[in-house]
Structure formats: C-alpha cells, structure tokens
Write a protein that holds these residues in place. Structure first.
Motif, PDB file in Angstrom:
ATOM      1  N   PHE A   9      -5.766   4.766  -8.523  1.00 15.77           N
ATOM      2  CA  PHE A   9      -6.213   5.478  -7.331  1.00 15.77           C
ATOM      3  C   PHE A   9      -5.166   5.397  -6.221  1.00 15.77           C
ATOM      4  N   LEU A  10      -4.651   4.195  -5.989  1.00 12.92           N
ATOM      5  CA  LEU A  10      -3.679   4.002  -4.911  1.00 12.92           C
ATOM      6  C   LEU A  10      -2.379   4.756  -5.156  1.00 12.92           C
ATOM      7  N   HIS A  11      -2.044   4.978  -6.417  1.00 14.26           N
ATOM      8  CA  HIS A  11      -0.803   5.680  -6.729  1.00 14.26           C
ATOM      9  C   HIS A  11      -0.964   7.194  -6.841  1.00 14.26           C
ATOM     10  N   THR A  12      -2.186   7.677  -6.889  1.00 18.26           N
ATOM     11  CA  THR A  12      -2.384   9.119  -7.065  1.00 18.26           C
ATOM     12  C   THR A  12      -3.048   9.795  -5.870  1.00 18.26           C
ATOM     13  N   LYS A  13      -3.600   9.046  -4.945  1.00 18.96           N
ATOM     14  CA  LYS A  13      -4.305   9.634  -3.802  1.00 18.96           C
ATOM     15  C   LYS A  13      -3.540   9.370  -2.513  1.00 18.96           C
ATOM     16  N   LYS A  14      -3.574  10.339  -1.642  1.00 18.18           N
ATOM     17  CA  LYS A  14      -2.995  10.143  -0.318  1.00 18.18           C
ATOM     18  C   LYS A  14      -4.109   9.604   0.573  1.00 18.18           C
ATOM     19  N   LEU A  15      -3.923   8.413   1.082  1.00 22.12           N
ATOM     20  CA  LEU A  15      -4.957   7.762   1.874  1.00 22.12           C
ATOM     21  C   LEU A  15      -4.687   7.919   3.360  1.00 22.12           C
ATOM     22  N   GLU A  16      -5.749   8.130   4.084  1.00 25.86           N
ATOM     23  CA  GLU A  16      -5.678   8.204   5.538  1.00 25.86           C
ATOM     24  C   GLU A  16      -6.255   6.912   6.100  1.00 25.86           C
ATOM     25  N   GLY A  17      -5.728   6.452   7.195  1.00 28.60           N
ATOM     26  CA  GLY A  17      -6.264   5.266   7.841  1.00 28.60           C
ATOM     27  C   GLY A  17      -5.546   4.004   7.411  1.00 28.60           C
ATOM     28  N   ARG A  18      -6.007   2.907   7.955  1.00 30.45           N
ATOM     29  CA  ARG A  18      -5.355   1.626   7.704  1.00 30.45           C
ATOM     30  C   ARG A  18      -6.401   0.521   7.696  1.00 30.45           C
ATOM     31  N   ILE A  19      -6.248  -0.410   6.784  1.00 29.96           N
ATOM     32  CA  ILE A  19      -7.130  -1.568   6.701  1.00 29.96           C
ATOM     33  C   ILE A  19      -6.277  -2.794   6.970  1.00 29.96           C
ATOM     34  N   ASP A  20      -6.555  -3.470   8.074  1.00 27.29           N
ATOM     35  CA  ASP A  20      -5.751  -4.628   8.456  1.00 27.29           C
ATOM     36  C   ASP A  20      -6.164  -5.900   7.729  1.00 27.29           C
ATOM     37  N   ASP A  21      -7.440  -6.025   7.407  1.00 29.45           N
ATOM     38  CA  ASP A  21      -7.934  -7.247   6.773  1.00 29.45           C
ATOM     39  C   ASP A  21      -8.820  -6.849   5.593  1.00 29.45           C
ATOM     40  N   LEU A  22      -8.276  -6.940   4.387  1.00 27.07           N
ATOM     41  CA  LEU A  22      -8.985  -6.499   3.192  1.00 27.07           C
ATOM     42  C   LEU A  22     -10.275  -7.285   2.973  1.00 27.07           C
ATOM     43  N   LYS A  23     -10.252  -8.600   3.216  1.00 27.39           N
ATOM     44  CA  LYS A  23     -11.456  -9.419   3.023  1.00 27.39           C
ATOM     45  C   LYS A  23     -12.588  -8.935   3.927  1.00 27.39           C
ATOM     46  N   THR A  24     -12.277  -8.692   5.176  1.00 21.27           N
ATOM     47  CA  THR A  24     -13.301  -8.218   6.108  1.00 21.27           C
ATOM     48  C   THR A  24     -13.843  -6.871   5.663  1.00 21.27           C
ATOM     49  N   TRP A  25     -12.971  -5.988   5.238  1.00 22.28           N
ATOM     50  CA  TRP A  25     -13.374  -4.649   4.818  1.00 22.28           C
ATOM     51  C   TRP A  25     -14.272  -4.694   3.586  1.00 22.28           C
ATOM     52  N   ILE A  26     -13.973  -5.599   2.642  1.00 18.93           N
ATOM     53  CA  ILE A  26     -14.724  -5.665   1.392  1.00 18.93           C
ATOM     54  C   ILE A  26     -15.980  -6.519   1.515  1.00 18.93           C
ATOM     55  N   VAL A  27     -15.880  -7.678   2.159  1.00 19.58           N
ATOM     56  CA  VAL A  27     -16.947  -8.672   2.093  1.00 19.58           C
ATOM     57  C   VAL A  27     -17.784  -8.776   3.362  1.00 19.58           C
ATOM     58  N   ASP A  28     -17.139  -8.978   4.485  1.00 14.46           N
ATOM     59  CA  ASP A  28     -17.874  -9.274   5.713  1.00 14.46           C
ATOM     60  C   ASP A  28     -18.829  -8.144   6.082  1.00 14.46           C
ATOM     61  N   ASP A  29     -19.978  -8.530   6.545  1.00 10.64           N
ATOM     62  CA  ASP A  29     -21.020  -7.605   6.985  1.00 10.64           C
ATOM     63  C   ASP A  29     -21.560  -6.720   5.865  1.00 10.64           C
ATOM     64  N   LYS A  30     -21.242  -7.021   4.618  1.00  3.62           N
ATOM     65  CA  LYS A  30     -21.768  -6.245   3.495  1.00  3.62           C
ATOM     66  C   LYS A  30     -22.915  -6.983   2.810  1.00  3.62           C
ATOM     67  N   CYS A  31     -22.987  -8.298   3.022  1.00  2.11           N
ATOM     68  CA  CYS A  31     -24.020  -9.109   2.379  1.00  2.11           C
ATOM     69  C   CYS A  31     -24.787  -9.906   3.428  1.00  2.11           C
TER      70      CYS A  31
END
Length: 159
Positions: free
Chosen positions: A131-153
C-alpha cells in the motif's frame, strides 16, 4: 440464573484434557460468548471468526468495540450491545435456543458466508508495504503509536 454458562480460557484453569475443552466440544453448545476484555475500535478477537465456520452449529455472541453491524452480516451473530442488560440478553438467548426455527435461520444465514483463514492471506506487513509503495498519501502522522493505539481502546464501562 437464567442460562447456564461454561467458562473457558485464561480466566479459569487451563484445559489439560483437550477432549473436554469447550473449544473442542462445541457440538454440545448453541452459543459461544466472544467477549472482549477491552473495547477496541478496529479489533475483533480471532475466536469470533473461528465460530463463523459454517460447519460449526454455534452462534457467536459478541461484546466489544468493533462496529459489527457495519462489517458482519446481520443474523450471523448476536450482539450483546443490542440489549439493555445481561438479563435481556440471557432471555433472548434462551428463547432463541428453544425455538428451532429461529436458531436454524441464524445458522442458515451464517452458512451463506465463507470464512477465509487468515493464514492463507497475504500478511498484514506485506499489505501495508504494498500500500505504501503504490498509493500517494496525503497528510502526515507524527506518532504512529498514538495514531494506531491511543484513544482506540477503552475498558467496558457498563459492568
């Protein structure tokens, strides 16, 4: 007590005799409680999907943070969140278990879908990389852990 519940897993003594383990003797059960310890937005326990095999005549009863209604076909499971309390859920399960026609409708509906064992699929890591090599992504994620885990559970707050 409204319904009898057999408990298995890490919360009780480990099953030493595999022939008596709940997971290996599902033919004597109509329902399988697949309750999450934490409610996570995008997580479903693998135990839920194991119960979705059409050959298993067991209806999963779910409780968690996943949006089951959005992703899982209706009448293939029972969602505890659809009931005001445990008593209402237990009464529904007892009524459903005592009505062969209603129970059979759930099993028939469940058999319309195919469960695909995840081990046959491309690994998540490979999917992310592709996905990362075939899609053009918009935006920026500074902290992957926060984006994936925090406030999700969060722990359940209703019991």
């Amino acid at each position: 007590k409204i319904v009898d519940v057999d408990i298995a897993g890490r919360c009780v003594e480990p099953c030493t005799d595999k022939s008596t383990c709940v997971e290996n003797n599902l033919e004597k059960y109509r329902f399988y409680l697949s309750f999450e310890n934490d409610f996570c937005q995008d997580y479903v326990t693998e135990k839920f999907f194991k119960m979705m095999f059409p050959s298993l005549h067991v209806i999963p009863v779910v409780r968690g943070g996943f949006d089951y209604k959005k992703y899982i076909p209706e009448m293939t499971y029972v969602n505890a969140a659809d009931f005001r309390n445990a008593t209402e859920l237990a009464l529904f399960l007892r009524k459903m278990g005592d009505d062969p026609l209603v129970y059979a409708r759930y099993l028939e509906r469940k058999s319309m879908y195919e469960y695909i064992d995840g081990s046959r699929l491309e690994s998540l890591g490979c999917q992310v990389c592709k996905f990362l090599h075939t899609k053009k992504l918009e935006g920026r994620i500074d902290d992957l852990k926060t984006w994936i885990v925090d406030d999700k559970c969060h722990p359940p707050t209703d019991i």
